[in-house]
Design an enzyme around this catalytic site. Structure first.
Site, PDB file in Angstrom:
ATOM      1  N   GLU A  73       0.799  -1.215   0.000  1.00 46.61           N
ATOM      2  CA  GLU A  73       0.000   0.000   0.000  1.00 46.61           C
ATOM      3  C   GLU A  73       0.836   1.271   0.000  1.00 46.61           C
ATOM      4  O   GLU A  73       0.279   2.378  -0.020  1.00 46.61           O
ATOM      5  CB  GLU A  73      -0.936   0.005   1.218  1.00 46.61           C
ATOM      6  CG  GLU A  73      -1.921  -1.164   1.209  1.00 46.61           C
ATOM      7  CD  GLU A  73      -2.935  -1.105   2.337  1.00 46.61           C
ATOM      8  OE1 GLU A  73      -2.881  -0.142   3.142  1.00 46.61           O
ATOM      9  OE2 GLU A  73      -3.792  -2.003   2.414  1.00 46.61           O
ATOM     10  N   ARG A 125       2.251   1.931   4.790  1.00 44.60           N
ATOM     11  CA  ARG A 125       1.877   2.924   3.780  1.00 44.60           C
ATOM     12  C   ARG A 125       2.963   3.928   3.437  1.00 44.60           C
ATOM     13  O   ARG A 125       2.681   4.915   2.764  1.00 44.60           O
ATOM     14  CB  ARG A 125       0.590   3.634   4.207  1.00 44.60           C
ATOM     15  CG  ARG A 125      -0.579   2.673   4.254  1.00 44.60           C
ATOM     16  CD  ARG A 125      -1.902   3.325   4.583  1.00 44.60           C
ATOM     17  NE  ARG A 125      -2.846   2.252   4.879  1.00 44.60           N
ATOM     18  CZ  ARG A 125      -3.017   1.724   6.083  1.00 44.60           C
ATOM     19  NH1 ARG A 125      -2.345   2.210   7.119  1.00 44.60           N
ATOM     20  NH2 ARG A 125      -3.848   0.723   6.258  1.00 44.60           N
ATOM     21  N   GLY A 186      -6.048  -0.505  15.529  1.00 44.40           N
ATOM     22  CA  GLY A 186      -6.572  -1.533  16.415  1.00 44.40           C
ATOM     23  C   GLY A 186      -7.908  -1.230  17.038  1.00 44.40           C
ATOM     24  O   GLY A 186      -8.272  -1.847  18.043  1.00 44.40           O
ATOM     25  N   ALA A 187      -8.709  -0.294  16.468  1.00 41.70           N
ATOM     26  CA  ALA A 187      -9.958   0.115  17.109  1.00 41.70           C
ATOM     27  C   ALA A 187     -10.954  -1.025  17.244  1.00 41.70           C
ATOM     28  O   ALA A 187     -11.829  -0.977  18.114  1.00 41.70           O
ATOM     29  CB  ALA A 187     -10.593   1.273  16.343  1.00 41.70           C
ATOM     30  N   ASP A 311     -18.501   2.232  12.083  1.00 39.94           N
ATOM     31  CA  ASP A 311     -17.112   2.087  11.625  1.00 39.94           C
ATOM     32  C   ASP A 311     -16.803   3.100  10.514  1.00 39.94           C
ATOM     33  O   ASP A 311     -16.106   2.803   9.553  1.00 39.94           O
ATOM     34  CB  ASP A 311     -16.849   0.657  11.129  1.00 39.94           C
ATOM     35  CG  ASP A 311     -15.385   0.407  10.765  1.00 39.94           C
ATOM     36  OD1 ASP A 311     -14.518   1.186  11.195  1.00 39.94           O
ATOM     37  OD2 ASP A 311     -15.114  -0.562  10.038  1.00 39.94           O
ATOM     38  N   LYS A 338     -14.926   7.554   5.279  1.00 41.14           N
ATOM     39  CA  LYS A 338     -15.765   6.403   4.950  1.00 41.14           C
ATOM     40  C   LYS A 338     -17.244   6.760   4.825  1.00 41.14           C
ATOM     41  O   LYS A 338     -17.994   6.082   4.133  1.00 41.14           O
ATOM     42  CB  LYS A 338     -15.624   5.330   6.037  1.00 41.14           C
ATOM     43  CG  LYS A 338     -14.431   4.397   5.906  1.00 41.14           C
ATOM     44  CD  LYS A 338     -14.583   3.286   6.934  1.00 41.14           C
ATOM     45  CE  LYS A 338     -13.467   2.268   6.872  1.00 41.14           C
ATOM     46  NZ  LYS A 338     -13.712   1.167   7.838  1.00 41.14           N
ATOM     47  N   ASN A 399     -11.545   4.862   1.175  1.00 41.27           N
ATOM     48  CA  ASN A 399     -10.748   4.221   2.215  1.00 41.27           C
ATOM     49  C   ASN A 399      -9.313   4.708   2.090  1.00 41.27           C
ATOM     50  O   ASN A 399      -9.086   5.856   1.716  1.00 41.27           O
ATOM     51  CB  ASN A 399     -10.884   2.696   2.151  1.00 41.27           C
ATOM     52  CG  ASN A 399     -10.754   2.056   3.521  1.00 41.27           C
ATOM     53  OD1 ASN A 399      -9.745   2.230   4.186  1.00 41.27           O
ATOM     54  ND2 ASN A 399     -11.783   1.360   3.969  1.00 41.27           N
ATOM     55  N   CYS A 639      -8.292 -14.056   9.387  1.00 38.02           N
ATOM     56  CA  CYS A 639      -7.091 -14.305   8.583  1.00 38.02           C
ATOM     57  C   CYS A 639      -7.256 -15.488   7.638  1.00 38.02           C
ATOM     58  O   CYS A 639      -6.683 -15.484   6.545  1.00 38.02           O
ATOM     59  CB  CYS A 639      -5.883 -14.565   9.485  1.00 38.02           C
ATOM     60  SG  CYS A 639      -5.366 -13.146  10.467  1.00 38.02           S
ATOM     61  N   HIS A 640      -7.978 -16.497   8.080  1.00 43.08           N
ATOM     62  CA  HIS A 640      -8.105 -17.722   7.282  1.00 43.08           C
ATOM     63  C   HIS A 640      -9.491 -17.761   6.636  1.00 43.08           C
ATOM     64  O   HIS A 640     -10.484 -18.092   7.284  1.00 43.08           O
ATOM     65  CB  HIS A 640      -7.888 -18.955   8.156  1.00 43.08           C
ATOM     66  CG  HIS A 640      -6.480 -19.085   8.646  1.00 43.08           C
ATOM     67  ND1 HIS A 640      -5.451 -19.509   7.841  1.00 43.08           N
ATOM     68  CD2 HIS A 640      -5.932 -18.820   9.859  1.00 43.08           C
ATOM     69  CE1 HIS A 640      -4.330 -19.512   8.535  1.00 43.08           C
ATOM     70  NE2 HIS A 640      -4.591 -19.097   9.757  1.00 43.08           N
TER      71      HIS A 640
END
EC number: 1.1.9.1
Length: 727
Positions: A73, A125, A186-187, A311, A338, A399, A639-640
């Protein structure tokens, strides 16, 4: 358009009116000195050697393999003929910008336990360059100052306030005078957001500014503005979860006003009624705040989404420029967060000048121009009283993908996603989950709502189908485009569809009226800025999300871009992505006129039927498997994806050795070097065994399903309920 040209001509006058402050640079020149290019972060260049007449001759000048397979990114930085960039988890690289010769490479030592609190991939970033140093932040929250010539570490500083929380770092540092400023993420976990300023020369902490108040039982707040903010929170808020607000991107130093503008994050947990039961604006969530870089004191704030319930972060990239607004040339910040609106604020005091919707927005009916507050529509968007379909989705109308501002046309050009999501509360009380997800809401994006409802109880599906927004979601589930927008009106001047809602990328514009951006299909596109007419496309075979940039060395203009699929939802690789067919080997690609063809990565081999699953352990029951499924989706599914071609392991395809070592992997950190953290502080051996039982059951069903597909001649990676169940 003429007003924008006049605004540029008044550049020097505007600086004088601001009291002699340093003027903004309108567009980058030969160098590209920050990820945003110039001091306004416009992602615009004054270079014109590559233009509409000759861009058909654009080809590859050089490329560099980054030896990673995650999301890319960053936008590179070029200073004095050297290209600096960052990559996975905070790696940093330096190349000769003309030849591509690698000058040095830096890899931080990262505590991979942080992966448990990174919602959206191990991305980074960008870097900052100042005083002969390259500043880069690692995923686990260490700032490194590297010698720009050698890459040697001059100093490193821990900027995480509490390592028992879910704090992490994915943003680019920002130099502001004699400090380097960095946010954190981490919100969705258990964090209390903050930004940190470190001394450029020593790395020592100079100040820290918190986004939201702390529990008043702990004593006075750290600053007067937090005492004021406390009045906008319920005294009995979920202080244990932290409140959120993490400023994971969008930190800009303004040389004209001498202020640092920071975009803050969403609330945690999502629902205001769970976070702050009696409501309130919950300052300073989802806000732009202006800080004094010398002291960290707040000068002004503007909250874009009071009492954030959806969010709707304000961490999306900002652009500083000058515009004629209502007959006055003003120093402004352009910001599209957003929540679906494009804002224009005066950078001096945060006064709202414009707020126009750029997508469907049913959470609010509009923004009151007098108060600057949204006109909320609780009936349409308050999901705490029942499921709602809210526009825009939590993915955001905009975003992290940088937009560009072209001063010649006055156009704001960026990736825009017009999509909603079904959002609803999950049942039961939710105690604090340390370093775990505490968002307390479930989401299904509108393209998937109709199919997903088949898996819910009939009464839930009936309630959703009666929502006014349901038919709207069916009629137009999602539109993903690169749009050229008049920021004064919010109207789209031209647009270009992308391959799908997951196909969003950053944008570069140049003074030769070129707009350049990539797609996750692996193509680099060049369009005419005024009209959107396609001039050139180059197939690279590698997904592109990051914003391209341009620079000049030795009289030659180059265009560079980082390539690699990832970011939010990174395990779910869309079928139209080049990563789905050719893998995700990360690359830096650099182009020039007269360059050659881009070497294409090899096609991935055909998908094979899932291997046979081992027998279940003695005593495994349907209840065991159900418990394992709940634990999997509560801890592992982010993640999976259990999807073919995912960039993380498809656990429906585990080999015998992986099954045998399952406990050691999950509880003892056997694969920590590969980025798989250990979970023994949350999961018991019985929990791990239950998850394993669920995955064995899922692997057996997947194998049976794929054998049937193979026999009937259907593709193995066709849609299946095992994929749908990830919702």
């Amino acid at each position: 358009m003429m007003r924008q040209l006049l605004a540029s001509l008044f550049l020097g006058l505007a600086a004088c009116l601001l009291g002699g402050a340093t003027a903004l640079t309108e567009g980058a020149g030969r160098d590209w000195r920050s990820p945003g290019g110039d001091s306004g972060k416009t992602h615009h260049s004054r270079l014109t050697a590559i233009n509409a007449e000759n861009v058909s001759h654009l080809g590859l000048a050089w490329a560099a393999e980054l030896d990673t397979f995650r999301g890319q990114e960053a936008t590179p930085v070029v200073v004095d003929g050297v290209l600096y960039t960052s990559g996975t988890a905070g790696r940093a690289y330096a190349f000769d910008a003309a030849t591509g010769k690698q000058l040095w490479r830096f890899e931080p030592e990262v505590d991979m336990q942080v992966n448990r609190t990174v919602c959206c991939d191990m991305v980074n970033r960008g870097v900052a360059v100042a005083r002969g140093k390259v500043f880069v932040a690692s995923l686990d929250g260490w700032m490194y100052a590297l010698d720009a010539r050698t890459g040697a570490v001059e100093w490193k500083s821990d900027f995480i306030e509490n390592r028992k929380r879910g704090d992490n770092s994915t943003g680019a540092p920002e130099v502001a005078g004699d400090v380097v400023v960095i946010g954190m993420g981490g919100a969705e976990y258990d964090v209390r957001g903050y930004v940190t300023a470190l001394d450029l020369d020593t790395g020592k902490l100079r100040w820290r500014w918190h986004v939201v108040p702390r529990d008043p039982k702990l004593g006075p707040q750290e600053s007067p503005e937090l005492e004021a903010a406390l009045k906008t929170w319920d005294p009995n808020s979920r202080w244990d979860i932290g409140g959120g607000g993490s400023p994971w991107d969008a930190i800009n130093y303004d040389p004209e006003t001498g202020l640092v503008l920071v975009g803050t994050g969403n609330g945690g947990p999502y629902a205001t009624s769970k976070r702050s039961p009696t409501g309130g604006d919950n300052l300073y969530l989802a806000s732009l705040v202006a800080l004094d870089p010398k002291t960290g004191w707040m000068k002004w704030h503007y909250q874009e989404t009071p009492g954030d319930n959806w969010d709707f972060t304000a961490t999306q990239p900002m652009i500083f420029t000058r515009m004629d607004v209502d007959g006055e040339i003003r120093p402004v910040v352009l910001h599209a967060p957003k929540n679906g609106y494009l804002y224009i604020l005066d950078r001096r005091d945060g006064k709202l000048l414009r707020a126009n919707p750029i997508v469907r927005t049913n959470w609010a009916k509009g923004i009151d121009p007098r108060t600057g507050r949204p006109i909320l529509d609780p009936e349409a968007a308050d999901y705490t009283t029942g499921p709602k379909i809210v526009f825009p989705a939590t993915t955001g109308a905009r975003n992290w993908h940088p937009a560009s501002y072209d001063p010649a046309t006055g156009l704001y050009i960026g990736a825009v996603l017009d999509m909603g999501n079904l959002i609803f509360m999950t049942p039961g009380a939710k105690p604090l989950k340390a370093r775990g997800l505490n968002n307390d809401a479930a989401l299904i994006f509108t393209p998937d709502v109709k199919e997903a409802l088949a898996g819910f109880p009939p009464e839930f599906g009936d309630a959703v189908r009666k929502l006014p927004a349901y038919q709207e979601a069916l009629k137009q589930p999602a539109t993903a485009q690169i749009r050229a927008i008049d920021p004064l009106t919010g109207k789209t001047v031209w647009s270009a569809d992308t391959a799908g809602w997951q196909d969003r990328g950053g944008v570069l514009t140049t003074a030769s009226s070129l707009t350049v951006y990539g797609g996750v299909t692996g193509k680099l596109f060049v369009r005419e800025t005024k009209t959107g007419r396609l001039l050139k496309e180059i197939d690279t075979g590698t997904p592109i999300m990051a914003a391209p940039m341009t620079y000049e060395v030795g009289g030659v203009q180059y265009i560079a871009v980082m390539a690699g699929w990832g970011g939010g939802g990174y395990p779910f690789v869309p079928r139209y992505s080049a990563a789905y067919t050719r893998g995700n080997m990360n690359r830096l690609l650099v182009f020039k006129l007269g360059g050659g063809k881009v070497p294409m990565p090899d096609l991935l081999p055909p998908l094979e039927v899932a291997p046979e699953a081992p027998a279940q352990a003695p005593g495994v029951t349907a209840a065991t498997i159900a418990k394992g499924q709940g634990l999997f989706f509560g801890n592992c599914a982010i993640c999976h994806a259990n999807q073919p071609r995912s960039i993380t392991p498809d656990l429906r395809r585990m080999q015998p050795g992986t099954h045998e070592a399952f406990r050691q992997i999950v509880l003892e950190g056997l694969l920590t070097p590969n980025g798989m953290p250990r979970w023994d502080d949350i999961l018991s051996p019985g929990d791990a065994d239950a998850i394993h039982a669920y995955l064995i059951d899922l692997q057996g069903k997947t194998r049976a399903d794929e054998l049937a597909k193979q026999k009937s001649g259907k593709p193995l990676d066709g849609p299946s309920l095992t994929i749908l169940s990830n919702y």
